[in-house]
Design a protein around this motif. Sequence first.
Motif, PDB file in Angstrom:
ATOM      1  N   SER A 226     -19.284  -8.399  -9.806  1.00  0.00           N
ATOM      2  CA  SER A 226     -19.165  -7.746 -11.112  1.00  0.00           C
ATOM      3  C   SER A 226     -18.081  -8.442 -11.932  1.00  0.00           C
ATOM      4  CB  SER A 226     -18.831  -6.265 -10.943  1.00  0.00           C
ATOM      5  OG  SER A 226     -19.886  -5.594 -10.274  1.00  0.00           O
ATOM      6  N   ALA A 227     -18.479  -9.034 -13.028  1.00  0.00           N
ATOM      7  CA  ALA A 227     -17.594  -9.851 -13.854  1.00  0.00           C
ATOM      8  C   ALA A 227     -18.372 -10.223 -15.111  1.00  0.00           C
ATOM      9  CB  ALA A 227     -17.171 -11.124 -13.110  1.00  0.00           C
ATOM     10  N   THR A 228     -17.725 -10.964 -15.989  1.00  0.00           N
ATOM     11  CA  THR A 228     -18.418 -11.522 -17.147  1.00  0.00           C
ATOM     12  C   THR A 228     -18.696 -12.991 -16.875  1.00  0.00           C
ATOM     13  OG1 THR A 228     -17.372  -9.960 -18.654  1.00  0.00           O
ATOM     14  CG2 THR A 228     -18.320 -11.933 -19.632  1.00  0.00           C
ATOM     15  N   TYR A 229     -19.910 -13.411 -17.152  1.00  0.00           N
ATOM     16  CA  TYR A 229     -20.334 -14.781 -16.892  1.00  0.00           C
ATOM     17  C   TYR A 229     -20.613 -15.491 -18.213  1.00  0.00           C
ATOM     18  CZ  TYR A 229     -20.691 -13.320 -12.080  1.00  0.00           C
ATOM     19  OH  TYR A 229     -20.376 -12.847 -10.813  1.00  0.00           O
ATOM     20  N   PHE A 230     -20.089 -16.692 -18.320  1.00  0.00           N
ATOM     21  CA  PHE A 230     -20.289 -17.508 -19.518  1.00  0.00           C
ATOM     22  C   PHE A 230     -20.970 -18.817 -19.140  1.00  0.00           C
ATOM     23  CE2 PHE A 230     -17.798 -15.117 -22.509  1.00  0.00           C
ATOM     24  CZ  PHE A 230     -16.815 -14.509 -21.759  1.00  0.00           C
ATOM     25  N   CYS A 231     -22.022 -19.149 -19.868  1.00  0.00           N
ATOM     26  CA  CYS A 231     -22.544 -20.495 -19.754  1.00  0.00           C
ATOM     27  C   CYS A 231     -21.855 -21.366 -20.797  1.00  0.00           C
ATOM     28  CB  CYS A 231     -24.061 -20.524 -19.943  1.00  0.00           C
ATOM     29  SG  CYS A 231     -24.620 -19.961 -21.561  1.00  0.00           S
ATOM     30  N   ALA A 232     -21.905 -22.654 -20.600  1.00  0.00           N
ATOM     31  CA  ALA A 232     -21.307 -23.577 -21.547  1.00  0.00           C
ATOM     32  C   ALA A 232     -22.073 -24.888 -21.499  1.00  0.00           C
ATOM     33  CB  ALA A 232     -19.828 -23.813 -21.239  1.00  0.00           C
ATOM     34  N   ALA A 233     -21.838 -25.712 -22.502  1.00  0.00           N
ATOM     35  CA  ALA A 233     -22.462 -27.027 -22.562  1.00  0.00           C
ATOM     36  C   ALA A 233     -21.486 -27.995 -23.201  1.00  0.00           C
ATOM     37  CB  ALA A 233     -23.764 -26.969 -23.346  1.00  0.00           C
ATOM     38  N   SER A 234     -21.574 -29.245 -22.770  1.00  0.00           N
ATOM     39  CA  SER A 234     -20.696 -30.249 -23.361  1.00  0.00           C
ATOM     40  C   SER A 234     -21.338 -31.624 -23.244  1.00  0.00           C
ATOM     41  CB  SER A 234     -19.328 -30.265 -22.675  1.00  0.00           C
ATOM     42  OG  SER A 234     -19.416 -30.874 -21.395  1.00  0.00           O
ATOM     43  N   VAL A 235     -20.793 -32.537 -24.005  1.00  0.00           N
ATOM     44  CA  VAL A 235     -21.135 -33.946 -23.882  1.00  0.00           C
ATOM     45  C   VAL A 235     -20.024 -34.586 -23.069  1.00  0.00           C
ATOM     46  CG1 VAL A 235     -21.546 -36.124 -25.076  1.00  0.00           C
ATOM     47  CG2 VAL A 235     -22.308 -33.970 -26.100  1.00  0.00           C
ATOM     48  N   GLU A 236     -20.369 -35.215 -21.971  1.00  0.00           N
ATOM     49  CA  GLU A 236     -19.357 -35.783 -21.080  1.00  0.00           C
ATOM     50  C   GLU A 236     -18.824 -37.092 -21.642  1.00  0.00           C
ATOM     51  OE1 GLU A 236     -19.212 -34.675 -16.540  1.00  0.00           O
ATOM     52  OE2 GLU A 236     -21.064 -35.750 -17.005  1.00  0.00           O
ATOM     53  N   ASP A 237     -17.998 -36.950 -22.673  1.00  0.00           N
ATOM     54  CA  ASP A 237     -17.306 -38.117 -23.179  1.00  0.00           C
ATOM     55  C   ASP A 237     -15.817 -37.866 -23.036  1.00  0.00           C
ATOM     56  OD1 ASP A 237     -17.932 -37.173 -26.662  1.00  0.00           O
ATOM     57  OD2 ASP A 237     -16.739 -36.224 -25.105  1.00  0.00           O
ATOM     58  N   ASN A 238     -15.021 -38.659 -23.701  1.00  0.00           N
ATOM     59  CA  ASN A 238     -13.576 -38.504 -23.553  1.00  0.00           C
ATOM     60  C   ASN A 238     -13.076 -37.169 -24.089  1.00  0.00           C
ATOM     61  OD1 ASN A 238     -13.146 -40.903 -22.260  1.00  0.00           O
ATOM     62  ND2 ASN A 238     -12.748 -42.056 -24.126  1.00  0.00           N
ATOM     63  N   PHE A 239     -13.845 -36.535 -24.953  1.00  0.00           N
ATOM     64  CA  PHE A 239     -13.357 -35.316 -25.579  1.00  0.00           C
ATOM     65  C   PHE A 239     -13.732 -34.060 -24.804  1.00  0.00           C
ATOM     66  CE2 PHE A 239     -11.615 -37.770 -28.724  1.00  0.00           C
ATOM     67  CZ  PHE A 239     -12.539 -38.567 -29.362  1.00  0.00           C
ATOM     68  N   ASN A 240     -14.846 -34.079 -24.087  1.00  0.00           N
ATOM     69  CA  ASN A 240     -15.172 -32.985 -23.181  1.00  0.00           C
ATOM     70  C   ASN A 240     -15.091 -31.625 -23.863  1.00  0.00           C
ATOM     71  OD1 ASN A 240     -15.824 -31.829 -20.691  1.00  0.00           O
ATOM     72  ND2 ASN A 240     -13.706 -31.655 -20.066  1.00  0.00           N
ATOM     73  N   LYS A 241     -15.642 -31.503 -25.067  1.00  0.00           N
ATOM     74  CA  LYS A 241     -15.573 -30.242 -25.801  1.00  0.00           C
ATOM     75  C   LYS A 241     -16.648 -29.300 -25.286  1.00  0.00           C
ATOM     76  CE  LYS A 241     -15.765 -28.346 -30.501  1.00  0.00           C
ATOM     77  NZ  LYS A 241     -15.807 -28.681 -31.942  1.00  0.00           N
ATOM     78  N   PHE A 242     -16.231 -28.106 -24.879  1.00  0.00           N
ATOM     79  CA  PHE A 242     -17.150 -27.094 -24.367  1.00  0.00           C
ATOM     80  C   PHE A 242     -17.596 -26.169 -25.485  1.00  0.00           C
ATOM     81  CE2 PHE A 242     -16.553 -28.766 -20.462  1.00  0.00           C
ATOM     82  CZ  PHE A 242     -16.261 -27.959 -19.365  1.00  0.00           C
ATOM     83  N   TYR A 243     -18.885 -25.837 -25.491  1.00  0.00           N
ATOM     84  CA  TYR A 243     -19.435 -24.796 -26.342  1.00  0.00           C
ATOM     85  C   TYR A 243     -19.878 -23.675 -25.407  1.00  0.00           C
ATOM     86  CZ  TYR A 243     -19.529 -28.418 -29.915  1.00  0.00           C
ATOM     87  OH  TYR A 243     -19.184 -29.415 -30.783  1.00  0.00           O
ATOM     88  N   PHE A 244     -19.259 -22.507 -25.577  1.00  0.00           N
ATOM     89  CA  PHE A 244     -19.529 -21.392 -24.684  1.00  0.00           C
ATOM     90  C   PHE A 244     -20.583 -20.460 -25.268  1.00  0.00           C
ATOM     91  CE2 PHE A 244     -16.565 -21.505 -21.162  1.00  0.00           C
ATOM     92  CZ  PHE A 244     -15.589 -22.383 -21.593  1.00  0.00           C
TER      93      PHE A 244
END
Lengths: 115, 113
Positions: B85-103
């Motif tokens: 029991s918890a909150t689950y988040f998916c995320a996506a990113s482009v694996e470049d030097n910046f590694n910015k996650f979109y949740f």
Amino acid sequence: EAGVAQSPRYKIIEKRQSVAFWCNPISGHATLYWYQQILGQGPKLLIQFQNNGVVDDSQLPKDRFSAERLKGVDSTLKIQPAKLEDSAVYLCASSSKGQANNEQFFGPGTRLTVL
Amino acid sequence: QQQVKQSPQSLIVQKGGISIINCAYENTAFDYFPWYQQFPGKGPALLIAIRPDVSEKKEGRFTISFNKSAKQFSLHIMDSQPGDSATYFCAASVEDNFNKFYFGSGTKLNVKP
């Protein structure tokens, strides 16, 4: 290995006041992120540092928010003046450039309430 | 524009059941898809992640299914336990030097005993 440290854990302020949050990333992690997590939403990136340089601050409300990462280690995020809609949890995360799984390690967050 | 859409917002599952959380994305440049688990008062922690060169990844009771053509991925929790029991988040990113996650917006899971 110590995790990402943040302080304070909780802060309550009146609107138009200023507030600052502190983050100490995992030792050796070059990349540091500040996220805003509004209740019921996913984390939203505010600013990203690579060492002590900013690589992304496109979502940072620059009229009231500022952040710095002196010497490429600790970081502070400041809000001045605060608005009611700034009430949220502010998360700090760090990652090691070149880490194979791109994992970001999160701190426990600072819960800000603006009254 | 929301880069990653997550559903459902909340989920109630009986102990021993299967929990399924779905995410969809738009940016075909994304090449790293992590799932994070967050307990109250804690920061998110990486649970499992997948890259688009595989269609499924399993770690214990947790499985990610990935459909590149549909631009969708999902988390399956087998034999769900109250401790999940918890909150689950998916995320996506482009694996470049910046590694910015979109949740994604998160799914609050409640596993009933």
